[in-house]
Design an enzyme around this catalytic site. Sequence first.
Site, PDB file in Angstrom:
ATOM      1  N   LYS A 186     -17.431 -17.202  -7.814  1.00 46.11           N
ATOM      2  CA  LYS A 186     -17.241 -16.702  -6.208  1.00 46.11           C
ATOM      3  C   LYS A 186     -17.174 -15.363  -6.037  1.00 46.11           C
ATOM      4  O   LYS A 186     -16.071 -14.676  -6.373  1.00 46.11           O
ATOM      5  CB  LYS A 186     -16.178 -17.532  -5.610  1.00 46.11           C
ATOM      6  CG  LYS A 186     -16.570 -17.709  -4.205  1.00 46.11           C
ATOM      7  CD  LYS A 186     -15.442 -18.096  -3.196  1.00 46.11           C
ATOM      8  CE  LYS A 186     -14.457 -16.646  -2.786  1.00 46.11           C
ATOM      9  NZ  LYS A 186     -15.376 -15.372  -2.348  1.00 46.11           N
ATOM     10  N   SER A 240      -6.113  -9.150  -5.028  1.00 42.23           N
ATOM     11  CA  SER A 240      -4.720  -8.501  -4.686  1.00 42.23           C
ATOM     12  C   SER A 240      -3.756  -9.659  -5.138  1.00 42.23           C
ATOM     13  O   SER A 240      -4.045 -10.760  -5.323  1.00 42.23           O
ATOM     14  CB  SER A 240      -4.885  -8.774  -2.971  1.00 42.23           C
ATOM     15  OG  SER A 240      -5.112 -10.207  -2.565  1.00 42.23           O
ATOM     16  N   GLU A 262      -5.617 -10.868 -12.415  1.00 43.60           N
ATOM     17  CA  GLU A 262      -5.537  -9.304 -12.660  1.00 43.60           C
ATOM     18  C   GLU A 262      -5.645  -8.662 -11.053  1.00 43.60           C
ATOM     19  O   GLU A 262      -6.533  -8.909 -10.490  1.00 43.60           O
ATOM     20  CB  GLU A 262      -6.814  -8.969 -13.162  1.00 43.60           C
ATOM     21  CG  GLU A 262      -6.950  -9.762 -14.520  1.00 43.60           C
ATOM     22  CD  GLU A 262      -7.964  -8.907 -15.528  1.00 43.60           C
ATOM     23  OE1 GLU A 262      -7.855  -7.551 -15.479  1.00 43.60           O
ATOM     24  OE2 GLU A 262      -8.468  -9.787 -16.175  1.00 43.60           O
ATOM     25  N   CYS A 296      -8.352  -0.526  -8.294  1.00 41.99           N
ATOM     26  CA  CYS A 296      -7.081  -1.147  -8.763  1.00 41.99           C
ATOM     27  C   CYS A 296      -6.132  -0.293  -9.507  1.00 41.99           C
ATOM     28  O   CYS A 296      -5.049  -0.093  -9.366  1.00 41.99           O
ATOM     29  CB  CYS A 296      -7.109  -2.456  -9.468  1.00 41.99           C
ATOM     30  SG  CYS A 296      -8.187  -2.174 -10.873  1.00 41.99           S
ATOM     31  N   GLU A 398      -0.145  -0.536  -2.171  1.00 40.58           N
ATOM     32  CA  GLU A 398      -1.459   0.056  -2.522  1.00 40.58           C
ATOM     33  C   GLU A 398      -2.229   0.263  -1.109  1.00 40.58           C
ATOM     34  O   GLU A 398      -2.120  -0.420  -0.046  1.00 40.58           O
ATOM     35  CB  GLU A 398      -2.292  -1.456  -3.137  1.00 40.58           C
ATOM     36  CG  GLU A 398      -3.391  -1.158  -3.955  1.00 40.58           C
ATOM     37  CD  GLU A 398      -4.029  -2.226  -4.636  1.00 40.58           C
ATOM     38  OE1 GLU A 398      -3.793  -3.461  -4.219  1.00 40.58           O
ATOM     39  OE2 GLU A 398      -4.631  -1.919  -5.679  1.00 40.58           O
TER      40      GLU A 398
HETATM   41  P1  NAD Z   1      -8.915 -10.376  -2.265  1.00 34.96           P
HETATM   42  O1  NAD Z   1      -7.781 -11.092  -2.977  1.00 34.96           O
HETATM   43  O2  NAD Z   1      -8.854 -10.361  -0.710  1.00 34.96           O
HETATM   44  O3  NAD Z   1      -9.942 -11.097  -2.630  1.00 34.96           O
HETATM   45  C1  NAD Z   1     -10.650 -11.355  -4.090  1.00 34.96           C
HETATM   46  C2  NAD Z   1     -11.396 -12.541  -4.182  1.00 34.96           C
HETATM   47  O4  NAD Z   1     -10.469 -13.839  -3.794  1.00 34.96           O
HETATM   48  C3  NAD Z   1     -12.479 -12.564  -3.120  1.00 34.96           C
HETATM   49  O5  NAD Z   1     -13.589 -13.253  -3.745  1.00 34.96           O
HETATM   50  C4  NAD Z   1     -11.882 -13.390  -1.887  1.00 34.96           C
HETATM   51  O6  NAD Z   1     -12.968 -14.169  -1.540  1.00 34.96           O
HETATM   52  C5  NAD Z   1     -10.943 -14.549  -2.712  1.00 34.96           C
HETATM   53  N1  NAD Z   1     -10.051 -14.832  -1.837  1.00 34.96           N
HETATM   54  C6  NAD Z   1      -9.565 -14.194  -0.820  1.00 34.96           C
HETATM   55  N2  NAD Z   1      -8.281 -15.053  -0.292  1.00 34.96           N
HETATM   56  C7  NAD Z   1      -8.344 -16.007  -0.795  1.00 34.96           C
HETATM   57  C8  NAD Z   1      -7.495 -17.298  -0.775  1.00 34.96           C
HETATM   58  N3  NAD Z   1      -6.273 -17.364   0.162  1.00 34.96           N
HETATM   59  N4  NAD Z   1      -7.730 -18.230  -1.705  1.00 34.96           N
HETATM   60  C9  NAD Z   1      -8.699 -18.238  -2.498  1.00 34.96           C
HETATM   61  N5  NAD Z   1      -9.500 -17.201  -2.695  1.00 34.96           N
HETATM   62  C10 NAD Z   1      -9.312 -16.245  -2.019  1.00 34.96           C
HETATM   63  O7  NAD Z   1      -9.082  -8.913  -2.957  1.00 34.96           O
HETATM   64  P2  NAD Z   1     -10.023  -7.683  -2.340  1.00 34.96           P
HETATM   65  O8  NAD Z   1      -9.622  -7.021  -1.154  1.00 34.96           O
HETATM   66  O9  NAD Z   1     -11.524  -8.258  -2.500  1.00 34.96           O
HETATM   67  O10 NAD Z   1      -9.818  -6.719  -3.827  1.00 34.96           O
HETATM   68  C11 NAD Z   1      -9.143  -5.812  -3.591  1.00 34.96           C
HETATM   69  C12 NAD Z   1      -7.934  -6.078  -4.619  1.00 34.96           C
HETATM   70  O11 NAD Z   1      -8.393  -6.321  -5.889  1.00 34.96           O
HETATM   71  C13 NAD Z   1      -6.825  -4.881  -4.853  1.00 34.96           C
HETATM   72  O12 NAD Z   1      -5.384  -5.321  -4.699  1.00 34.96           O
HETATM   73  C14 NAD Z   1      -7.231  -4.613  -6.072  1.00 34.96           C
HETATM   74  O13 NAD Z   1      -6.083  -3.484  -6.741  1.00 34.96           O
HETATM   75  C15 NAD Z   1      -7.557  -5.725  -6.903  1.00 34.96           C
HETATM   76  N6  NAD Z   1      -8.396  -5.314  -8.104  1.00 34.96           N
HETATM   77  C16 NAD Z   1      -7.584  -5.498  -9.178  1.00 34.96           C
HETATM   78  C17 NAD Z   1      -8.355  -5.104 -10.320  1.00 34.96           C
HETATM   79  C18 NAD Z   1      -7.797  -5.365 -11.866  1.00 34.96           C
HETATM   80  O14 NAD Z   1      -8.606  -5.258 -12.665  1.00 34.96           O
HETATM   81  N7  NAD Z   1      -6.637  -5.380 -11.765  1.00 34.96           N
HETATM   82  C19 NAD Z   1      -9.693  -4.656 -10.202  1.00 34.96           C
HETATM   83  C20 NAD Z   1     -10.501  -4.652  -9.042  1.00 34.96           C
HETATM   84  C21 NAD Z   1      -9.526  -4.754  -7.773  1.00 34.96           C
END
Ligand code: NAD
Length: 496
Positions: A186, A240, A262, A296, A398
């Site tokens: 997804k 996140s 992650e 991240c 962040e």
């Molecule tokens: P996000 O958590 O909002 O979304 C990530 C994914 O989760 C998306 O596909 C989204 O549709 C899905 N999602 C969102 N809410 C959900 C829920 N309630 N239930 C199930 N799935 C859900 O994060 P984002 O805004 O897309 O990305 C930014 C975040 O990702 C930042 O915190 C960043 O630090 C982190 N990140 C971490 C790494 C790493 O390797 N540690 C790498 C890149 C990004």
Amino acid sequence: MAVIPDARHEIELRQGAYVGGRLVDVGGADRVAVVSPRDGRTIGYLHAADRAFVDHAVAVARRAFDTSGWAGAPMRERGDVLVKWAGLVAESARDLASTVSLEMGKPVSQALNVELAAVEKCLRWYGELAGKRSDALLAHEDSVLAYSVEEPAGVVAAVVPWNFPLTMTVWKLAPALLAGNAVVLKPAEQTPFSALLLAELGSRAGLPDGILNVVNGLGREAGQALGRHPDVDVVTFTGSPATGRAFMNYSAESNGKRVWPELGGKSATVVLRDADVRAAATSAAENAFFNQGQMCSASSRLIVLDEHADEAVAVACEVAAALQPADPLDPATGFGAIVGLDALAGIEEKVADALEQGATLAAGSSRRAVVPGLEGGAYFAPVVLDHVRPETRIAQDEVFGPVLSVIRVASEDEAISVANGTRYGLAAGVWGRDVAAIHRVTRALRAGVVWVNCYEEGDMRLPFGGIKESGFGRDKGADALHKYTDTKSVWMRLDG
Ligand code: NAD
């Protein structure tokens, strides 16, 4: 398929979902406009999969896992498919890079030379790993033969973010597929199109139908449906911290599936007394601003001794001045758009709050930038904040935008304590010359990755991931295969 007429390079955007080896319509799904942060225009529609569609995709994946022969094939054969897929990605790299750039606003040259290069390398690296692995025999006696084997876990759900939409994706897909699993991916809502093209290339490379499926949808609906699905064996997630914890809840409330989170970071660059201050501050600023700060592992805090601080701030401001927002689709652009207007408003608010909390603005502005001709886009110039206090929100949370917070400290011990003083533990940088001091600080830093006299370096062998609230999953490296396998131990008596 939609053609984007005003892209410098015409791209056909795939829309819908990819299930059973082909692009499919998500019947009856809500159509959600996907807006490019480049200019605020709608570039296509997310066909938001509901729970019933997710059930269908998981069933297709399960059937493919059980019947396609993929799971039981020699790993070498699966590896060959990954290597072929890497070649097809290289051939289509321009289309993929332009799609990513339109979707989330990163400069197309970085999409091509950083993101797509990483995707190709990752697929090839795992593909080539296949022929180099062996399972150890535990006991080898006259009457006993004992061994353990790694078997694929089954159906893996991969849920990924938008900031490196394809790199994060293949960090999950390559080891999960090489291990013999079927996957339902997804992508993030902001980047639904590039993954469909990637999946299509996977089919062309030889993935059996149904082994890789892409379900586009909203996190709270499609993401949650995958997290709670009783027939999903593993969730591998990047995003996140709040969503990572939600996935652990979904697991606890459904079938106890394995979840690999992650998550975010608030990474620090620590400048020791004998460091090359110019090199350290340049690195910290470049790595705070890369990908418009939407990393991240962004080096979002620069921790310097008082005696170095003025020089470090001046250098960071030089880096900021050289990176001004411009059209992401222009190959000469080095700094593009923020993923969307909501994210942009969040960055503005966090910078304004930092200024209220006593930080000073050394470079940039707390207000959005405008790129002529692209007034509807989401742009924000790099910001350097000086005199940031470590306990304030800007130093703790962040930002996910191009903001570098400079924190002045009196001693190296204070630097370590400030560096460790957030709830995150993803990455850190250390700059200095005295090897003993560097070693001591490296050991003291609570982070999953520490870079010394560099930042964001490494190759596919080096695992990437964090500790504390940055999660505990690790991507890359040979060990990532174990995230997607179960160990079967066999003790075989041979004497009757
Ligand atoms: P996000 O958590 O909002 O979304 C990530 C994914 O989760 C998306 O596909 C989204 O549709 C899905 N999602 C969102 N809410 C959900 C829920 N309630 N239930 C199930 N799935 C859900 O994060 P984002 O805004 O897309 O990305 C930014 C975040 O990702 C930042 O915190 C960043 O630090 C982190 N990140 C971490 C790494 C790493 O390797 N540690 C790498 C890149 C990004």
